[in-house]
Design a protein around this motif. Structure first.
Motif, PDB file in Angstrom:
ATOM      1  N   ALA A 195      34.108  31.225  12.037  1.00 18.03           N
ATOM      2  CA  ALA A 195      32.683  31.462  12.272  1.00 18.03           C
ATOM      3  C   ALA A 195      31.949  31.690  10.959  1.00 18.03           C
ATOM      4  O   ALA A 195      30.815  31.209  10.770  1.00 18.03           O
ATOM      5  CB  ALA A 195      32.502  32.663  13.202  1.00 18.03           C
ATOM      6  N   ALA A 196      32.580  32.398  10.038  1.00 10.44           N
ATOM      7  CA  ALA A 196      31.922  32.710   8.758  1.00 10.44           C
ATOM      8  C   ALA A 196      31.725  31.463   7.902  1.00 10.44           C
ATOM      9  O   ALA A 196      30.646  31.249   7.326  1.00 10.44           O
ATOM     10  CB  ALA A 196      32.740  33.753   8.000  1.00 10.44           C
ATOM     11  N   VAL A 197      32.759  30.601   7.815  1.00  9.08           N
ATOM     12  CA  VAL A 197      32.638  29.436   6.931  1.00  9.08           C
ATOM     13  C   VAL A 197      31.691  28.395   7.500  1.00  9.08           C
ATOM     14  O   VAL A 197      31.316  27.447   6.790  1.00  9.08           O
ATOM     15  CB  VAL A 197      34.019  28.798   6.668  1.00  9.08           C
ATOM     16  N   SER A 198      31.274  28.543   8.753  1.00  7.12           N
ATOM     17  CA  SER A 198      30.284  27.622   9.316  1.00  7.12           C
ATOM     18  C   SER A 198      28.971  27.673   8.553  1.00  7.12           C
ATOM     19  O   SER A 198      28.194  26.712   8.585  1.00  7.12           O
ATOM     20  CB  SER A 198      30.037  27.951  10.789  1.00  7.12           C
ATOM     21  N   PHE A 199      28.713  28.787   7.872  1.00  8.72           N
ATOM     22  CA  PHE A 199      27.442  28.973   7.174  1.00  8.72           C
ATOM     23  C   PHE A 199      27.505  28.531   5.708  1.00  8.72           C
ATOM     24  O   PHE A 199      26.541  28.728   4.970  1.00  8.72           O
ATOM     25  CB  PHE A 199      27.024  30.445   7.230  1.00  8.72           C
ATOM     26  N   LEU A 200      28.620  27.945   5.264  1.00  3.35           N
ATOM     27  CA  LEU A 200      28.782  27.641   3.847  1.00  3.35           C
ATOM     28  C   LEU A 200      28.010  26.406   3.395  1.00  3.35           C
ATOM     29  O   LEU A 200      27.740  26.255   2.208  1.00  3.35           O
ATOM     30  CB  LEU A 200      30.266  27.458   3.518  1.00  3.35           C
ATOM     31  N   ALA A 226      20.444  25.626  22.595  1.00  2.03           N
ATOM     32  CA  ALA A 226      19.261  25.778  21.739  1.00  2.03           C
ATOM     33  C   ALA A 226      19.651  25.699  20.265  1.00  2.03           C
ATOM     34  O   ALA A 226      18.950  25.088  19.442  1.00  2.03           O
ATOM     35  CB  ALA A 226      18.562  27.108  22.043  1.00  2.03           C
ATOM     36  N   GLY A 227      20.795  26.300  19.933  1.00  4.99           N
ATOM     37  CA  GLY A 227      21.274  26.233  18.554  1.00  4.99           C
ATOM     38  C   GLY A 227      21.582  24.815  18.126  1.00  4.99           C
ATOM     39  O   GLY A 227      21.240  24.396  17.002  1.00  4.99           O
ATOM     40  N   ALA A 228      22.231  24.039  18.993  1.00  9.04           N
ATOM     41  CA  ALA A 228      22.542  22.652  18.653  1.00  9.04           C
ATOM     42  C   ALA A 228      21.271  21.831  18.464  1.00  9.04           C
ATOM     43  O   ALA A 228      21.190  20.968  17.581  1.00  9.04           O
ATOM     44  CB  ALA A 228      23.421  22.043  19.752  1.00  9.04           C
ATOM     45  N   PRO A 272      31.629  25.952  16.119  1.00  9.81           N
ATOM     46  CA  PRO A 272      30.577  25.173  15.444  1.00  9.81           C
ATOM     47  C   PRO A 272      31.122  24.133  14.473  1.00  9.81           C
ATOM     48  O   PRO A 272      30.493  23.091  14.269  1.00  9.81           O
ATOM     49  CB  PRO A 272      29.762  26.242  14.707  1.00  9.81           C
ATOM     50  N   LEU A 273      32.279  24.393  13.878  1.00  7.79           N
ATOM     51  CA  LEU A 273      32.858  23.442  12.932  1.00  7.79           C
ATOM     52  C   LEU A 273      33.182  22.108  13.605  1.00  7.79           C
ATOM     53  O   LEU A 273      33.094  21.052  12.983  1.00  7.79           O
ATOM     54  CB  LEU A 273      34.136  24.024  12.317  1.00  7.79           C
ATOM     55  N   VAL A 274      33.561  22.161  14.876  1.00  8.53           N
ATOM     56  CA  VAL A 274      33.897  20.932  15.596  1.00  8.53           C
ATOM     57  C   VAL A 274      32.648  20.084  15.813  1.00  8.53           C
ATOM     58  O   VAL A 274      32.631  18.883  15.529  1.00  8.53           O
ATOM     59  CB  VAL A 274      34.579  21.259  16.939  1.00  8.53           C
ATOM     60  N   GLY A 275      31.583  20.690  16.303  1.00  2.11           N
ATOM     61  CA  GLY A 275      30.368  19.930  16.571  1.00  2.11           C
ATOM     62  C   GLY A 275      29.659  19.473  15.310  1.00  2.11           C
ATOM     63  O   GLY A 275      29.255  18.311  15.195  1.00  2.11           O
ATOM     64  N   LEU A 305      23.250  30.873  16.490  1.00  8.42           N
ATOM     65  CA  LEU A 305      23.364  30.803  17.948  1.00  8.42           C
ATOM     66  C   LEU A 305      24.696  30.191  18.371  1.00  8.42           C
ATOM     67  O   LEU A 305      25.358  30.676  19.297  1.00  8.42           O
ATOM     68  CB  LEU A 305      22.209  29.988  18.524  1.00  8.42           C
ATOM     69  N   LEU A 306      25.118  29.129  17.684  1.00  3.51           N
ATOM     70  CA  LEU A 306      26.392  28.503  18.020  1.00  3.51           C
ATOM     71  C   LEU A 306      27.575  29.421  17.697  1.00  3.51           C
ATOM     72  O   LEU A 306      28.468  29.629  18.526  1.00  3.51           O
ATOM     73  CB  LEU A 306      26.544  27.183  17.265  1.00  3.51           C
ATOM     74  N   ALA A 307      27.586  29.960  16.478  1.00  7.18           N
ATOM     75  CA  ALA A 307      28.699  30.811  16.077  1.00  7.18           C
ATOM     76  C   ALA A 307      28.730  32.101  16.896  1.00  7.18           C
ATOM     77  O   ALA A 307      29.810  32.575  17.282  1.00  7.18           O
ATOM     78  CB  ALA A 307      28.591  31.134  14.583  1.00  7.18           C
ATOM     79  N   GLY A 308      27.547  32.654  17.176  1.00  5.72           N
ATOM     80  CA  GLY A 308      27.498  33.877  17.969  1.00  5.72           C
ATOM     81  C   GLY A 308      27.989  33.665  19.385  1.00  5.72           C
ATOM     82  O   GLY A 308      28.717  34.494  19.943  1.00  5.72           O
ATOM     83  N   GLY A 309      27.595  32.541  20.001  1.00 11.58           N
ATOM     84  CA  GLY A 309      28.064  32.246  21.342  1.00 11.58           C
ATOM     85  C   GLY A 309      29.559  32.006  21.391  1.00 11.58           C
ATOM     86  O   GLY A 309      30.250  32.455  22.323  1.00 11.58           O
TER      87      GLY A 309
END
Length: 495
Positions: free
Chosen positions: A444-449, A18-20, A208-211, A63-67
């Motif tokens: 996970a944190a830098v995914s939101f930058l 769902a996140g993707a 998440p960084l990979v996708g 959702l991605l980072a949390g999973g």
């Protein structure tokens, strides 16, 4: 399903999907599309789509980072990890470029070379690239910082793709193939290092960084990582064999001919190349053959492309962007703020960056000496201790992962996808699950930058971000010093 409850696993799998999907929707509504300028939140608010785009982006990333974080100790099985990570990637394959506009720079750099110009002589705007409006303004007038092998790949993409959309499709295909190659190598490297494959595969591929950045963003880091992990796997499987050393060296040389960052892995790859006891003579013999293969391929690609080593000059422009996400740049920015408050001006950022590079050189040398010393000590362990069979590749791989982490932290500029370099190597080398947290949480944190259009949130939080990062650097120095002093004072263990 091991120690992961089926209900929790299902929630992670479908929540991540769902996140993707949400990220893909955000990309089509406000991503790095060719006709947009990447104006960030202000541009989004003017279009009236900001609430929907930002809501989908933040919810999808959460959702991605949390999973990913929820199963950091390991997926239910290796097969489950691969299927879930692949399921998450499917919607992102249909998304426009996400989180960055670099893929447009790749397209123009390939067009420049295919048109008979030198991409190391100037920027893509001066060369007349027809797609220059899609390139981020800061990179339109800078030379290409990538190696000759990637310039050849980009030129092939521009030639085969024809127009911009076709070129982007080929560049994304390169990225997908790079991720697939890395995925094929993860189990072999993890087993050699004694790491559970279900955990290594999950940490390396479901991030998440990979996708978002390697696949949807089509960054050439995916190509580098695929070549890098394959070269390391060849060394793990066939250490000391001349042909294998040449093949592994060629793969590492191709990775270096894409991005110069791969250079820091070579000394640790040299440790993997040694077969038998670790002696200076064995190291010179096996690592020398590996280096001959690597630098030989780099020389061949430089000569055949006609580009030489001009790409090294482009590396000087990688620090044109000043953001607090780079620790040395953040420290320099705080120095600038203090200077302005005192009524003085000094080159704090350049000085901080030079100091960081010096410290990086010291750290890399120290890491290599630690790995060499640990491997020499393992030579004295009785051969009957089977559980230590994985210790040799684990030490070398861990050293390579830490070297990449140090390089990323000391670099003059940091982008979220840079974290995939140490992530994929540390995922196959870190044994205790608790120790994986220190690199999983930052990833996970830098995914939101970044936002879907490629604008960085760091640009809107420059002063507070620089102060916060500087405080983190000071805290790390204090804690590291205390830990080092504690180890020195601790009495040695008996025997």
């Amino acid at each position: 399903m091991d120690d992961v409850r089926p209900g929790r696993a299902r929630l992670v799998r479908w929540g991540g999907l769902a996140g993707a999907l949400l990220l893909t929707v955000a990309g089509w509504l406000g991503g790095a599309l060719p006709g947009t300028a990447g104006g960030g939140p202000a541009e989004l608010w003017r279009t009236g789509r900001a609430p929907v785009v930002l809501g989908c982006w933040l919810a999808g990333m959460a959702l991605l980072a949390g999973g990913w974080w929820a199963l950091r100790a390991g997926a239910p099985s290796t097969r489950w990890a691969y299927l879930t990570a692949g399921l998450w990637l499917l919607p992102l394959l249909a998304a426009p470029p996400l989180g960055s506009r670099d893929v447009y720079s790749y397209a123009c750099q390939g067009w420049v070379y295919a048109a008979g110009h030198d991409p190391y002589a100037g920027g893509v705007a001066a060369a007349g690239c027809p797609w220059v409006d899609a390139v981020a303004p800061i990179w339109r007038d800078t030379p290409t910082p990538y190696g000759p092998f990637f310039v050849l790949l980009a030129a092939l993409a521009a030639t085969v793709g024809g127009g911009l959309v076709g070129t982007l499709a080929v560049l994304r295909l390169y990225a997908v193939l790079g991720v697939l190659l890395a995925a094929l190598c993860v189990p072999g490297l993890a087993r050699a290092a004694g790491v559970p494959t279900r955990r290594a595969a999950w940490l390396a591929l479901a991030c998440p960084l990979v996708g978002v950045h390697l696949v949807a963003g089509a960054h050439n880091d995916a190509v580098v990582l695929g070549l890098l992990l394959l070269g390391l796997l060849v060394l793990v499987r066939l250490p000391g064999r001349p042909r294998a050393l040449l093949v592994a060296g060629a793969l590492l040389g191709l990775a270096l001919a894409v991005k110069a960052t791969a250079l820091v892995v070579l000394p640790f790859a040299g440790l993997l190349a040694v077969r038998g006891r670790y002696t200076v003579r064995a190291l010179a013999r096996d690592a020398g053959l590996l280096a001959a293969g690597g630098f030989g391929v780099l020389a061949v690609t430089s000569l055949l492309s006609g580009l030489g080593l001009g790409w090294l000059g482009g590396l000087a422009h990688s620090g044109d962007s000043r953001q607090w996400t780079s620790p040395p740049t953040a420290v320099g920015l705080v120095g600038d703020y203090l200077g302005e408050a005192a009524g003085a001006r000094w080159p704090a950022v350049p000085v901080a960056r030079v100091v960081a590079l010096v410290l990086l050189a010291v750290a890399l040398a120290g890491l290599w000496w630690w790995a060499w010393s640990a491997l020499r000590r393992l030579d004295d362990v009785p051969g009957r201790v089977r559980r230590l069979a994985a210790a040799r590749p684990r030490v070398a791989l861990l050293g390579a992962g830490l070297a990449l982490a140090a390089t990323v932290l000391a670099a003059p500029v940091f982008h979220p996808w840079y974290a995939t370099w140490p992530l994929l190597v540390l995922a196959v080398a870190t044994v205790p699950p608790a120790r994986a947290r220190w690199f999983v949480l930052p990833c996970a944190a830098v995914s939101f930058l970044t936002l879907p259009d490629g604008s960085s949130l760091a640009a809107y939080t420059k002063a507070p971000g620089a102060v916060g990062m500087t405080l983190l650097v000071l805290a790390a120095v204090v804690l590291g010093s205390r830990a080092a002093l504690g180890r020195r004072r601790r009495p040695p263990a008996p025997g």
